[in-house]
Enzyme design. Structure first.
Site, PDB file in Angstrom:
ATOM      1  N   GLY A 104       0.798  -1.226   0.000  1.00 14.38           N
ATOM      2  CA  GLY A 104       0.000   0.000   0.000  1.00 14.38           C
ATOM      3  C   GLY A 104       0.828   1.272   0.000  1.00 14.38           C
ATOM      4  O   GLY A 104       0.295   2.356  -0.229  1.00 14.38           O
ATOM      5  N   CYS A 122     -27.827  -9.653 -16.207  1.00 18.86           N
ATOM      6  CA  CYS A 122     -27.287  -9.319 -17.523  1.00 18.86           C
ATOM      7  C   CYS A 122     -28.255  -9.746 -18.622  1.00 18.86           C
ATOM      8  O   CYS A 122     -28.741 -10.885 -18.636  1.00 18.86           O
ATOM      9  CB  CYS A 122     -25.931 -10.008 -17.719  1.00 18.86           C
ATOM     10  SG  CYS A 122     -25.291  -9.850 -19.404  1.00 18.86           S
ATOM     11  N   CYS A 161     -26.349 -12.685 -20.727  1.00 17.76           N
ATOM     12  CA  CYS A 161     -25.973 -13.995 -20.184  1.00 17.76           C
ATOM     13  C   CYS A 161     -26.726 -14.341 -18.913  1.00 17.76           C
ATOM     14  O   CYS A 161     -26.540 -15.413 -18.350  1.00 17.76           O
ATOM     15  CB  CYS A 161     -24.463 -14.064 -19.939  1.00 17.76           C
ATOM     16  SG  CYS A 161     -23.940 -13.141 -18.466  1.00 17.76           S
ATOM     17  N   CYS A 192     -23.262  -7.282 -18.749  1.00 16.48           N
ATOM     18  CA  CYS A 192     -21.992  -7.428 -18.039  1.00 16.48           C
ATOM     19  C   CYS A 192     -20.980  -6.428 -18.590  1.00 16.48           C
ATOM     20  O   CYS A 192     -20.825  -6.288 -19.800  1.00 16.48           O
ATOM     21  CB  CYS A 192     -21.408  -8.820 -18.248  1.00 16.48           C
ATOM     22  SG  CYS A 192     -22.285 -10.130 -17.406  1.00 16.48           S
ATOM     23  N   CYS A 248     -18.951 -12.499 -19.729  1.00 10.73           N
ATOM     24  CA  CYS A 248     -20.264 -12.594 -20.350  1.00 10.73           C
ATOM     25  C   CYS A 248     -20.222 -13.577 -21.524  1.00 10.73           C
ATOM     26  O   CYS A 248     -21.063 -14.458 -21.662  1.00 10.73           O
ATOM     27  CB  CYS A 248     -20.699 -11.205 -20.833  1.00 10.73           C
ATOM     28  SG  CYS A 248     -22.429 -11.075 -21.275  1.00 10.73           S
TER      29      CYS A 248
END
Lengths: 260, 232, 292
Positions: free
Chosen positions: C31, C240, C243, C265, C271
Site C-alpha cells: 500500500g 445481464c 448472459c 456485463c 459474459c
C-alpha cells in the site's frame, strides 16, 4: 484548582529569530487550567510569532515550552515525538485563526468541519458524530438546520463560530486564538466575545488570546502580557495592566484607546 | 477583634512616562485597619488618593511599597505581593468592589451580570439568577429590565446594577467608591440599607462617600487622607 | 515478431530494472506509494502510461497478456495497449482471464477470480488518497507515516450527509494490510471486495504522478466505512440481458431513442464465456423485448 498545582503550559525564554531579525525575545510565562491569558501589543510586536511558538506551530530558536500532558506530566513540546505532538494538536489543543478560512475546510459542510477532529481520533459512528456536530452548532449559537451547508455560505461571524466549534469538539484543554474577533463588525464581535467568554468559563478552558484590541483583552483575559518589539514589557492582572500601566509603552497603548 | 483589612505603609506614585516622566506621589506611608462590622469612610479633597487606596486594596493598582493584608479563607493574603491567581481568588470569595462606573459587557443581561459573582463561586445558575433578580428588585430595577443588557440603561440604573453585582455576593470585605453618586433619594436609601445590612452581618467596609448624609448614615469611623507630598 | 529498433517491451533494460526495484519495494511495504522515474511513453498521460511501464518491466517472453478497459477487451485503449505489447514484446495476448499471466486493467477487476501466479496491473490516474484533503505532498507523506487517516472519513461523512448513504461508488479508499491507506484506482467499489486476500499479485502504476504501489497476494484490504453505515457494494434489480448473470457488474446501455435500455456485463470475457456455456438473458431469450 488547588494552589501550587502545576501550570498547564510553561514558556521559558522563548526566542525566535527570522534570520537575524528577532520575532520574539525571551518570553516566559505560565498558564494554569481555566486561565485566559491575553497578549496585547501593536502590529509587528511579535504577538503572533510568540503564539505560534507556544502552540507547536513554529519552533523557537531558543527557549522551551512545556505542556502538562494528561498522563506523562510536563513535556517539552518540541522534544516530544512528532506523532505525539500532532496528536496533542488535534485533541488537547485548539487554534483559532483570525481568518476563519485558514482554520476551516471550506470544501466540506459545517457538520463535517466540526466532526473532523472526532473522526481524526477514531470516531466511526456517523450518527454520533452528527449528534456531536449538532450539539456544537447549538453551543456556538448557529442554526443546526444549516449543518450540511458549506462554510462559504456563512457570514464572517458565523464562520468564526464554526471554527471555534470545530476546535472545541474534542474538549481541548488549551486554545490558542490569534485575533479571534479581528475582521468582524463590532456588533458581531460583541456577540462572539460573549460566546467565547461563556465557553471558556463553562468548559474551564485555558486560552491564550492575541489581540491588539484592549477592550477585547479586558473582557476575556484574566492576565495580560504587553509585547513590544518582540519582548514582554509588562505583565500582570488584566485590570492592573490596563488601570495602572507602568511601562511607558503600556501607558501609551492604554492612553491611545478611543472611548466612544 | 482582628482586622479584616490591614494596610501598612502603603506608598503609591504614578509616573507618567508619556507626559515628560512627571511623577505624581499620591500615597506615602498610608496605614489603615478595618475590623469586621466596621464601615470606614475615607475622607479628603478630590485627588488626594482615596480611590487609589481602594484600588490598591482591590489589586488593580499596584502598590510601590507597603503591605495590604486581607483576611481570606482562614489566612491572610498580602494583596501587594500576591500572585495574580491569588488576587483573583481573594476577589472571588472575599473582596467586593463597587467602582464608580459599571463596565458593561455587551449582550449580557443585567440579571446575568449580577449573577456572575455567584456563578464564579460555582453557585447553581438558576439559584444565582434568582438571587440576582431579588437584588435588582431591592434596588428598584424593574423586572422588565432584568433580561436586557445594561448598555442602554441610564447612569443611575447602571450604578444600581453595579451595586447589585457586589451586594448579591455577601463579600466579607467591601470596597465602595462613591456607591450612591448618581442615585436619587429613594435609591440612595436602598443603598444605605444594603450597606448597613452588610456591616450588620460582619462585613468590613471601606468607602468613599461624598454625600455627607450618606456618610453619616453608614460610616462607623472616618479616616482623613492628607496630601502625600506633605506627608512624605 | 517484435518490431525492429525497439528493445523488448519498449523500455530499455536499465529503466525496467529501476521500475522492478520500485515494484519490489512496493510489494515489501503493501500500500505504500514508491516514487519512480516515470518515462515518457508513446501515448499521452491518462492513457495508462503508469500501467504500461509496470507491465513492460515485469513481462517476459512466455507471458500471456490480457488488457481490459472498463471490463472490455475490445475498447480502443485496451486494443491499442494489447497491440503495443504484441509489437514491442511479441508476447501472446488473450481475452480469457484464466489464460492470462498478466492482466492490465483500467477501471475494473475481472469477474473470473484471479489465481495465484497471475498479476493484475492497474492504471492509476491519482495515487494519493489524501490529496483531496491536503494538497502538500510533504504533508500527505507525513500523514501516511503517522497513520493520520481519521480525516479521510470526512469524505464519507459528506456523502452520507448529502445523499443519505455513502455515495462514493468508485475509487473507494481502502486500508491495505491494516496500515497504508490507498486508492484502488477508479474501479467500481463493487470490485473492492475482490481485492481482499486476492491470491494474485496486484500492482498499481501512476505514470504522471510517478508512483508505484502494490498489494501482495493474500493481503487484507479493507474498505473504509462507519459503524452505522457499513461498506456496501452496488446491486442491480436486473440480471445481464445477454448472459443472465446476477453476480457481475452491469453497464447500462441505451438501445434506442425511445428510452429502451439494457443492462449487460461490463466484463465482456465473463459474459461471452457464460453465453458460450448456454446461459441466456432477457435479450437473448426473447429477442422481441430487447434491441440486441
Amino acid at each position: 484548582m488547588p494552589p501550587g498545582a502545576p501550570p498547564l503550559l510553561s514558556a521559558r525564554g522563548v526566542t525566535k529569530f527570522y534570520d537575524a531579525i528577532p520575532g520574539c525575545r525571551d518570553v516566559s510565562f505560565d498558564i494554569w487550567p481555566g486561565e485566559v491569558l491575553g497578549i496585547v501589543g501593536e502590529s509587528g510586536s511579535g504577538k503572533t510569532t510568540m503564539l505560534n511558538c507556544i502552540s507547536a506551530r513554529l519552533e523557537p530558536t531558543s527557549g522551551t515550552v512545556e505542556y502538562a500532558t494528561r498522563h506523562d506530566g510536563p513535556a517539552d513540546i518540541y522534544r516530544m515525538s512528532e506523532p505525539v505532538r500532532r496528536l496533542l494538536m488535534r485533541t488537547d489543543w485548539g487554534f483559532v485563526h483570525q481568518n476563519p478560512q485558514e482554520g476551516l475546510r471550506m470544501g466540506v459542510s459545517a457538520g463535517a468541519n466540526i466532526g473532523e477532529r472526532l473522526m481524526a481520533v477514531g470516531a466511526r459512528h456517523y450518527g454520533n458524530i452528527r449528534e456531536a456536530a449538532a450539539d456544537w452548532l447549538d453551543k456556538v449559537e448557529m442554526d443546526t438546520g444549516r449543518m450540511d451547508d458549506l462554510p462559504f455560505t456563512f457570514s464572517g461571524g458565523m464562520q468564526q463560530r464554526l471554527q471555534i466549534a470545530r476546535n472545541l469538539v474534542t474538549a481541548p484543554r488549551i486554545v490558542f486564538m490569534d485575533e479571534p474577533t479581528g475582521g468582524l463588525d463590532v456588533s458581531v464581535q460583541a456577540r462572539l466575545l460573549d460566546l467565547l467568554r461563556g465557553l471558556v468559563a463553562d468548559l474551564g478552558l485555558a486560552a491564550v488570546i492575541v489581540t491588539h484590541d484592549l477592550a477585547v483583552a479586558r473582557l476575556l483575559s484574566h492576565r495580560l502580557l504587553v509585547m513590544r518589539r518582540g519582548k514582554v514589557v509588562e505583565s500582570g492582572l488584566t485590570d492592573q495592566v490596563l488601570d495602572d500601566p507602568e511601562h511607558p509603552y503600556s501607558q501609551l497603548l492604554v492612553s491611545s484607546v478611543l472611548h466612544p | 477583634m482582628t482586622a479584616m483589612v490591614e494596610v501598612e505603609g502603603l506608598a503609591k506614585t504614578f509616573t507618567l512616562h508619556n507626559q515628560g516622566g512627571v511623577r505624581l506621589p499620591v500615597l506615602a506611608g498610608f496605614d489603615l485597619a478595618v475590623a469586621a462590622g466596621e464601615c470606614v469612610a475615607l475622607h479628603g479633597p478630590s485627588g488626594i488618593g482615596k480611590s487609589t487606596v481602594l484600588r490598591c486594596i482591590y489589586g488593580n493598582y499596584r502598590a510601590d511599597r507597603g503591605r495590604i493584608l486581607v483576611r481570606h479563607g482562614g489566612g491572610s493574603v498580602d494583596m501587594a505581593a500576591a500572585h495574580p491567581r491569588g488576587i483573583l481568588a481573594v476577589r472571588r470569595e472575599t473582596l467586593g468592589h463597587v467602582s464608580q462606573f459599571l463596565r458593561v459587557i455587551p449582550r449580557v443581561a443585567a440579571e446575568d451580570a449580577v449573577a456572575e459573582p455567584l456563578r464564579l463561586r460555582g453557585t447553581d445558575p438558576q439559584e444565582a439568577r434568582q438571587a440576582a433578580r431579588a437584588m435588582l428588585r431591592r434596588l428598584n430595577i424593574p423586572a422588565a429590565l432584568h433580561r436586557l443588557a445594561p448598555a442602554t440603561f441610564s447612569g443611575g440604573e447602571q450604578q444600581r446594577v453595579n451595586l447589585a453585582r457586589v451586594f448579591v455576593a455577601d463579600y466579607p470585605v467591601l470596597l465602595l467608591d462613591e456607591p450612591t453618586a448618581s442615585l436619587d433619594r429613594e435609591n440612595r436609601e436602598a443603598a444605605i440599607a444594603l450597606i448597613r445590612e452588610a456591616a450588620g452581618r460582619g462585613a468590613a467596609i471601606v468607602g468613599i462617600f461624598h454625600d455627607a448624609e450618606v456618610r453619616a448614615a453608614v460610616a462607623t469611623r472616618t479616616v482623613p487622607l492628607t496630601a502625600a507630598r506633605e506627608a512624605a | 515478431m517484435t518490431e525492429d529498433g525497439y528493445n523488448f517491451a519498449y523500455l530499455d533494460e536499465q529503466t525496467k530494472r529501476m521500475i522492478r526495484r520500485a515494484i519490489l519495494k512496493a510489494v515489501a511495504i503493501p500500500g505504500y506509494q514508491v516514487p519512480f522515474g516515470s518515462r515518457e511513453m508513446p501515448l499521452p498521460y491518462g492513457w495508462g502510461t503508469g500501467g504500461i511501464q509496470v507491465t513492460a518491466s515485469i513481462i517476459g517472453r512466455d507471458d500471456t497478456l490480457k488488457v481490459i478497459d472498463q471490463g472490455a477487451d475490445d475498447t480502443v485503449n485496451a486494443v491499442s495497449i494489447r497491440k503495443f505489447f504484441a509489437r514491442t514484446a511479441g508476447v501472446a495476448t488473450t481475452e480469457r482471464t484464466e489464460d492470462a499471466t498478466i492482466v492490465q486493467t483500467r477501471h475494473r477487476i475481472p469477474e473470473t477470480p484471479l489465481a495465484a501466479g497471475q498479476i493484475l496491473v492497474y492504471q492509476v490516474p491519482i495515487p494519493e488518497p489524501l490529496r483531496w484533503l491536503e494538497p502538500r505532498e510533504a504533508e500527505t507523506r507525513k500523514m501516511h507515516a503517522l497513520e493520520e487517516y481519521g480525516a479521510m472519513h470526512v469524505r464519507l461523512y459528506e456523502d452520507i450527509a448529502r445523499f443519505g448513504h455513502i455515495a462514493t461508488s468508485y475509487d473507494y479508499p481502502v486500508r491495505v494490510n491494516g496500515r497504508y491507506l490507498a486508492r484502488p484506482s477508479p474501479i467500481p467499489k463493487f470490485d473492492n471486495p475482490k481485492m481482499d486476500r486476492l491470491p494474485a499479485l496486484q500492482l498499481f502504476g501512476a505514470g504522471r504522478e510517478k508512483r508505484i504501489y502494490a498489494i501482495p497476494p493474500h493481503t487484507e484490504v479493507r474498505s473504509l466505512d462507519f459503524d452505522d453505515h457499513p461498506f456496501e457494494v452496488q446491486t442491480w434489480d436486473e440480471a445481464c440481458a445477454f448472459c443472465g448473470a446476477a453476480d457481475s457488474f452491469l453497464d447500462e446501455i441505451v438501445t434506442d431513442d425511445r428510452g429502451g435500455r439494457l443492462f449487460v456485463c461490463s466484463d465482456t470475457d465473463y459474459c461471452g464465456k457464460r453465453r458460450a456455456a448456454g446461459h441466456t438473458g432477457s435479450a437473448t431469450r426473447d429477442p422481441e423485448r430487447g434491441g440486441a
